[in-house]
Write a protein that holds these residues in place. Sequence first.
Motif, mmCIF file in Angstrom:
data_model
loop_
_atom_site.group_PDB
_atom_site.id
_atom_site.type_symbol
_atom_site.label_atom_id
_atom_site.label_comp_id
_atom_site.label_asym_id
_atom_site.label_seq_id
_atom_site.Cartn_x
_atom_site.Cartn_y
_atom_site.Cartn_z
ATOM 1 N N ALA A 69 40.145 38.753 24.256
ATOM 2 C CA ALA A 69 39.418 38.076 25.323
ATOM 3 C C ALA A 69 39.059 36.671 24.864
ATOM 4 C CB ALA A 69 38.151 38.848 25.683
ATOM 5 N N LEU A 99 43.222 37.816 27.632
ATOM 6 C CA LEU A 99 42.437 37.781 28.872
ATOM 7 C C LEU A 99 41.681 36.463 28.923
ATOM 8 C CD1 LEU A 99 41.267 39.244 31.408
ATOM 9 C CD2 LEU A 99 39.494 40.154 29.903
ATOM 10 N N CYS A 146 38.208 44.556 25.567
ATOM 11 C CA CYS A 146 39.319 44.035 24.776
ATOM 12 C C CYS A 146 39.109 44.367 23.294
ATOM 13 C CB CYS A 146 39.437 42.524 24.964
ATOM 14 S SG CYS A 146 39.959 42.050 26.633
ATOM 15 N N LEU A 159 43.503 43.857 38.463
ATOM 16 C CA LEU A 159 43.419 44.068 37.016
ATOM 17 C C LEU A 159 44.075 45.385 36.628
ATOM 18 C CD1 LEU A 159 42.395 43.324 34.197
ATOM 19 C CD2 LEU A 159 40.187 44.339 34.814
ATOM 20 N N CYS A 207 47.480 45.863 34.334
ATOM 21 C CA CYS A 207 47.506 46.712 33.127
ATOM 22 C C CYS A 207 48.680 47.678 33.184
ATOM 23 C CB CYS A 207 46.186 47.474 32.993
ATOM 24 S SG CYS A 207 44.781 46.459 32.478
ATOM 25 N N GLU A 256 49.336 37.132 29.696
ATOM 26 C CA GLU A 256 48.017 36.534 29.914
ATOM 27 C C GLU A 256 47.484 37.011 31.261
ATOM 28 O OE1 GLU A 256 45.831 32.134 29.908
ATOM 29 O OE2 GLU A 256 47.979 32.323 29.515
ATOM 30 N N ILE A 257 46.325 37.650 31.222
ATOM 31 C CA ILE A 257 45.626 38.033 32.443
ATOM 32 C C ILE A 257 44.547 36.980 32.684
ATOM 33 C CG2 ILE A 257 44.188 39.771 33.579
ATOM 34 C CD1 ILE A 257 45.475 41.879 31.775
ATOM 35 N N LEU A 263 42.008 48.985 30.868
ATOM 36 C CA LEU A 263 42.212 47.816 30.020
ATOM 37 C C LEU A 263 41.967 48.165 28.559
ATOM 38 C CD1 LEU A 263 42.580 44.740 29.533
ATOM 39 C CD2 LEU A 263 40.143 44.479 30.050
ATOM 40 N N THR A 284 44.688 43.493 22.538
ATOM 41 C CA THR A 284 44.141 42.615 23.571
ATOM 42 C C THR A 284 43.090 41.679 22.982
ATOM 43 O OG1 THR A 284 42.504 44.303 24.175
ATOM 44 C CG2 THR A 284 44.548 44.267 25.438
#
Length: 255
Positions: A101, A52, A118, A34, A38, A14-15, A92, A99
């Motif tokens: 978002a 994200l 994403c 960021l 990555c 989790e970013i 990203l 990914t």
Amino acid sequence: MSSVHLLINGPIAEIKLDNPSKLNALTVKMLQSLEAHCAEIERTPSVRVVVLTAETAKAFCAGADISEWGELSPSEFARLWVREGHRVFDRLARLSKPTIAAVGAHAFGGGLELAAACDIRVMAPRATLALPEAQVGIVPGWSGTQRLSRLLPEPVVKEMALFGRRLTSDRALALGFAAEIADDPRAAALEIAEKALVLSPRATEIDKYMLHAGAGEDSAALIEALGSAAISASDDRNEGVSAFLEKRNAIFSGA
């Protein structure tokens, strides 16, 4: 302390954007964090899916912090801000892992471009999307006119960029930009991530490569990556490496 945190919980990374005083407006340090996150995710084979998220409920990301670029000269703005930010967003977008978002509130300008980097997006009912750059005399610089135009119909992007109109979550869902609307986008995104864990990670990685190559997302590198992966599985590759290390002529079988 970084305003972008990386939390790895088993196969899910989790970013998290965490700059609430500025509605998660992106700074140089946040972009650097960021990019570093990555790179760490890519170096961590156990990570299978990336989500994200944003810490504050007031905004997913309000865009780029004007105080960071407002005093830059034209050349510095283009070179140090736009090109650097574009490179980080590309990093990203080109992660080998799927990914998601989780857009819990408004995503404007760079925030929208970040969500667009994403693979899929989950939005809260009240979340809206916008490209408000013209209000401060600039234009989208982190793929708003490029990657976003591949994900949304051109007239819709023009509505936002040329007329300042916002895109609601309902309309984003109807247009396919949002995969789902949920009262708790983070929880919904994590649920999607959990369900994806039954899929083959190698298959989803190659799927992503092929889809991105077809869409023109870093196609040159992806074509070579796919070709390199194929040749690495061959007997000829193993024979070539062995022959080099043993200082002899290789005998290729073509297998």
